[in-house]
Write an enzyme that holds these catalytic residues in place. Structure first.
Site, PDB file in Angstrom:
ATOM      1  N   ASP A  41      21.406 -19.080  41.187  1.00 14.26           N
ATOM      2  CA  ASP A  41      22.393 -19.530  42.168  1.00 14.26           C
ATOM      3  C   ASP A  41      21.659 -19.935  43.463  1.00 14.26           C
ATOM      4  OD1 ASP A  41      25.566 -19.472  42.415  1.00 14.26           O
ATOM      5  OD2 ASP A  41      24.791 -18.795  44.340  1.00 14.26           O
TER       6      ASP A  41
ATOM      7  N   TYR B  97      27.421 -22.609  52.293  1.00 15.16           N
ATOM      8  CA  TYR B  97      27.736 -23.859  51.589  1.00 15.16           C
ATOM      9  C   TYR B  97      27.850 -25.014  52.579  1.00 15.16           C
ATOM     10  CZ  TYR B  97      28.623 -21.349  47.246  1.00 15.16           C
ATOM     11  OH  TYR B  97      28.474 -20.593  46.106  1.00 15.16           O
TER      12      TYR B  97
ATOM     13  N   HIS C  87      26.046 -16.989  34.214  1.00 10.38           N
ATOM     14  CA  HIS C  87      25.546 -17.269  35.555  1.00 10.38           C
ATOM     15  C   HIS C  87      24.898 -16.065  36.227  1.00 10.38           C
ATOM     16  CE1 HIS C  87      25.354 -19.519  39.291  1.00 10.38           C
ATOM     17  NE2 HIS C  87      25.940 -18.525  39.922  1.00 10.38           N
TER      18      HIS C  87
END
Length: 468
Positions: free
Chosen positions: A238, A387, A444
């Protein structure tokens, strides 16, 4: 053989000048090719840069000491949590919707009931404090990390390793894999540093705009230097994969090896050609049968699926303070937002299950401990801002996107990862891949889901790099 004789006869029929011209052209072409190969292999780095992310003006000096830290809680903190949980309003789910519309509120009530009446946060705080925690000030921020040394060092090669988490995880993701990596692995053992990304968990959030993966990478390089490590290994997924990649680009001489369980390299003619030819003649474009199975039909697996799962990304990359406002005030809203990712990103088929498949790979105690780390630190909004900072401009125009990675690299391709990156695509950016393995299961959150698989893959990668 006949063709060779014809070429030989043709060459003999040329005059001296033509021969010299032909030989000179061949030498020049060979030289150009050799130069291009050498230039591609030449190790490049990106600037370290500098930053100050603390409140107010940068002081003339900064405390660079490392201080012990302990996770703490109180009865008041737990009472406040319970009161907020008791005031929660739920929306009724659609019939037979399972997790297709997000976290199903019928199952959410069951999870919250466990949280409210059974989950023991004080006990989990003791679990968190099982490993030594520390904080140190870097570029104006209190950076939190755990530092785990192997229990026995005699006749063992101890290698420094930094593990970097992502969103919506935390340093706690690595608690399952830590004992596996600090045990003797055929003479190899690791001394592990797990930092919290600034803005996550117990690491102070930036007070200024612009804190992106490059800033985090520089801070973590400073942390390793401060701890006395001149060379070390890195592992991440990630956001951790991007941060550790940036660390490898900034100081390749310090990174002995980079191991990732998520990487992205999906731009350029080579990728486009793979998408056109790959389904029919995969071997011509460097794809394996497993690559074909994971990639195609491409539109269904890489466009529609990503559209289904990337709504969170769009709002966090544009309006993170709005996105996190409700979750910052409501513990149940926070749990639903985070745990839905642990359902779907583990396996998107979990959307078809009434319970979201949450307890197939995790215990509720582990899942709620991760939620509590976000809740008690109030870090959901600042974690979302990461982000925004990384998508303020076109990521392809950043210096790190235009620079290759030259350190020894290992890639573990888990089948349920959000996006699959074949080795032939990864080689576009990662120029020194020592190990690429298709993992038999997992998604993930590799270290959290399949710690033994990830540990095994990492150890075999390190053995290749260390040559034993």
């Amino acid at each position: 053989m006949e063709r060779l004789q014809v070429l030989k006869g043709t060459f003999c029929s040329l005059d001296a000048f033509q021969k010299q011209l032909l030989i000179g052209s061949a030498v020049a072409a060979g030289g150009i090719l050799a130069y291009m190969v050498q230039k591609r292999r030449q190790v490049k780095s990106i600037p370290l840069g500098e930053g100050w992310w603390g409140a107010g003006e940068k002081p003339l000096s900064e405390d660079d000491q490392i201080y012990p830290f302990k996770v703490q809680t109180s009865d008041e903190e737990i009472e406040d949590l319970h009161e907020r949980i008791d005031r929660t309003r739920y929306a009724d789910p659609l019939e037979d919707s399972c997790f297709q519309y997000g976290f199903n509120s019928t199952h959410l009530k069951k999870v919250v009931s466990y949280w409210r009446h059974t989950f023991d946060w004080k006990k989990q705080v003791e679990v968190l404090n099982k490993y030594p925690h520390f904080k140190t000030k870097i570029e104006g921020l209190d950076v939190h990390f755990i530092h785990v040394r192997p229990p026995h060092r005699d006749n063992q090669k101890v290698l420094p390793l930094m593990l970097v988490h992502g969103w919506p995880g935390s340093f706690y993701e690595f608690y399952r894999i830590l004992p596996l990596l600090t045990e003797n692995q055929d003479g190899v053992v690791f001394e592990i540093i797990c930092p919290s990304i600034p803005g996550y968990a117990f690491s102070e959030a930036s007070h200024k705009q612009g804190f992106n993966s490059l800033a985090a990478a520089r801070i973590f390089l400073t942390l390793m230097e401060r701890l006395g490590f001149s060379q070390f290994y890195l592992q991440g997924g990630d956001w951790g994969s991007l941060i550790t990649t940036n660390m490898s680009q900034m100081k390749p001489q310090c990174v002995k090896g980079l191991h990732l369980n998520m990487c992205m390299s999906n731009k350029g003619f080579k990728v486009m050609l793979s998408l056109i030819v790959g389904p029919y003649l995969p071997f011509l474009v460097g794809l394996s049968r497993e690559d074909v199975r994971r990639l195609f039909p491409f539109f269904e697996k890489n466009v529609w699926e990503i559209l289904k799962e990337s709504g969170y990304l769009h709002i966090q990359a544009t309006k993170p303070d709005t996105a996190g406002c409700g979750a910052n005030d409501s513990p149940v809203g926070l749990a639903a937002y985070i745990l839905e990712k642990f359902s779907t990103w583990t396996d998107n088929r979990n959307r078809d299950l009434e319970d979201g498949g949450l307890e197939r790979k995790f215990s509720l105690d582990d899942l709620l401990t991760n939620v509590m780390i976000y809740w008690t630190t109030g870090s959901i909004v600042s974690s979302m801002r990461f982000y925004k900072e990384n998508f303020k401009g076109n990521p392809d125009n950043r210096v790190d996107a235009k620079t290759g990675i030259f350190v020894p690299t290992g890639l573990a391709a888990f089948p349920n990862e959000l996006l699959h990156c074949p080795k032939s695509w990864a080689q576009i950016r990662y120029r020194n891949i020592q190990s690429y393995n298709y993992m038999p299961r997992g998604g993930h959150f590799a270290a959290f889901e399949e710690p033994q698989l990830l540990a095994n893959d990492f150890v075999q990668f390190v053995k290749k790099v260390e040559k034993f």
